[in-house]
Design a protein around this motif. Sequence first.
Motif, PDB file in Angstrom:
ATOM      1  N   GLY A  20       0.819  -1.217   0.000  1.00  0.00           N
ATOM      2  CA  GLY A  20       0.000   0.000   0.000  1.00  0.00           C
ATOM      3  C   GLY A  20       0.847   1.258   0.000  1.00  0.00           C
ATOM      4  O   GLY A  20       0.523   2.239  -0.681  1.00  0.00           O
ATOM      5  N   LEU A  73       0.825   3.958  -2.876  1.00  0.00           N
ATOM      6  CA  LEU A  73       0.572   5.356  -2.526  1.00  0.00           C
ATOM      7  C   LEU A  73       1.684   6.268  -3.045  1.00  0.00           C
ATOM      8  O   LEU A  73       1.423   7.357  -3.553  1.00  0.00           O
ATOM      9  CB  LEU A  73       0.441   5.484  -1.005  1.00  0.00           C
ATOM     10  CG  LEU A  73      -0.182   6.746  -0.459  1.00  0.00           C
ATOM     11  CD1 LEU A  73      -1.586   6.941  -1.031  1.00  0.00           C
ATOM     12  CD2 LEU A  73      -0.243   6.690   1.047  1.00  0.00           C
ATOM     13  N   SER A  95      -4.222   6.900  -5.195  1.00  0.00           N
ATOM     14  CA  SER A  95      -4.086   7.243  -3.780  1.00  0.00           C
ATOM     15  C   SER A  95      -5.085   6.474  -2.926  1.00  0.00           C
ATOM     16  O   SER A  95      -4.747   5.965  -1.854  1.00  0.00           O
ATOM     17  CB  SER A  95      -4.295   8.748  -3.576  1.00  0.00           C
ATOM     18  OG  SER A  95      -3.335   9.482  -4.274  1.00  0.00           O
ATOM     19  N   LEU A  96      -6.318   6.390  -3.393  1.00  0.00           N
ATOM     20  CA  LEU A  96      -7.336   5.646  -2.638  1.00  0.00           C
ATOM     21  C   LEU A  96      -7.024   4.155  -2.595  1.00  0.00           C
ATOM     22  O   LEU A  96      -7.226   3.504  -1.562  1.00  0.00           O
ATOM     23  CB  LEU A  96      -8.719   5.881  -3.253  1.00  0.00           C
ATOM     24  CG  LEU A  96      -9.271   7.301  -3.104  1.00  0.00           C
ATOM     25  CD1 LEU A  96     -10.595   7.428  -3.854  1.00  0.00           C
ATOM     26  CD2 LEU A  96      -9.432   7.661  -1.648  1.00  0.00           C
ATOM     27  N   ALA A 105      -4.211   3.745  -0.030  1.00  0.00           N
ATOM     28  CA  ALA A 105      -4.713   3.919   1.336  1.00  0.00           C
ATOM     29  C   ALA A 105      -5.574   2.725   1.755  1.00  0.00           C
ATOM     30  O   ALA A 105      -5.482   2.245   2.889  1.00  0.00           O
ATOM     31  CB  ALA A 105      -5.519   5.210   1.438  1.00  0.00           C
ATOM     32  N   ILE A 135      -3.341  -0.229   2.571  1.00  0.00           N
ATOM     33  CA  ILE A 135      -2.717  -0.043   3.885  1.00  0.00           C
ATOM     34  C   ILE A 135      -3.720  -0.352   4.999  1.00  0.00           C
ATOM     35  O   ILE A 135      -3.395  -1.051   5.964  1.00  0.00           O
ATOM     36  CB  ILE A 135      -2.176   1.395   4.031  1.00  0.00           C
ATOM     37  CG1 ILE A 135      -0.992   1.613   3.100  1.00  0.00           C
ATOM     38  CG2 ILE A 135      -1.774   1.683   5.481  1.00  0.00           C
ATOM     39  CD1 ILE A 135      -0.554   3.060   2.995  1.00  0.00           C
ATOM     40  N   LEU A 136      -4.941   0.143   4.871  1.00  0.00           N
ATOM     41  CA  LEU A 136      -5.946  -0.090   5.908  1.00  0.00           C
ATOM     42  C   LEU A 136      -6.295  -1.572   6.040  1.00  0.00           C
ATOM     43  O   LEU A 136      -6.440  -2.090   7.150  1.00  0.00           O
ATOM     44  CB  LEU A 136      -7.199   0.735   5.625  1.00  0.00           C
ATOM     45  CG  LEU A 136      -7.035   2.237   5.845  1.00  0.00           C
ATOM     46  CD1 LEU A 136      -8.287   2.981   5.415  1.00  0.00           C
ATOM     47  CD2 LEU A 136      -6.706   2.534   7.290  1.00  0.00           C
TER      48      LEU A 136
END
Length: 146
Positions: A33, A37, A52-53, A56, A59-60
Amino acid sequence: MTAPSRPRPRRPAVVAAAVVFVYLSGLSNVALGLLVLLSRYRVEPDAVLPVSLLGAGTILFGLLSLALASGLSRGSRFARLLVTAYLVVQSALQVVTIFSTDSWDLVASVVLAVEVFIVVALWAPPGSRWFRAIAEAEASVVPPPV
């Protein structure tokens, strides 16, 4: 006086291996992620927001995997259910990747095999007995008198 509680049962090796794989999966998702990013600086201006989304979100989901691995290591039945649901979705995405791309077949196949191992390890008899024994041990703890 409180009654002595039962000792906590030992974690089976297959469950320990599954927990390690969930931790590794979570850490790799966080790293991936971050790379996605950071790659937003190398894409066309129209693709910056989606990239970007995506980074993110990856990563989440990696951080969610780490939290669920922690719950699994403690014997949480709820964490086992969430990991199973998460891995079913991930497995479906891996199958789509295998059938829709040519360059990622080997990687997606390996990831799919690891995900299947994790689910089988958590729901096979040794894992199921351990999660049940943990729940029974926690239920048998008598709270101190007030």
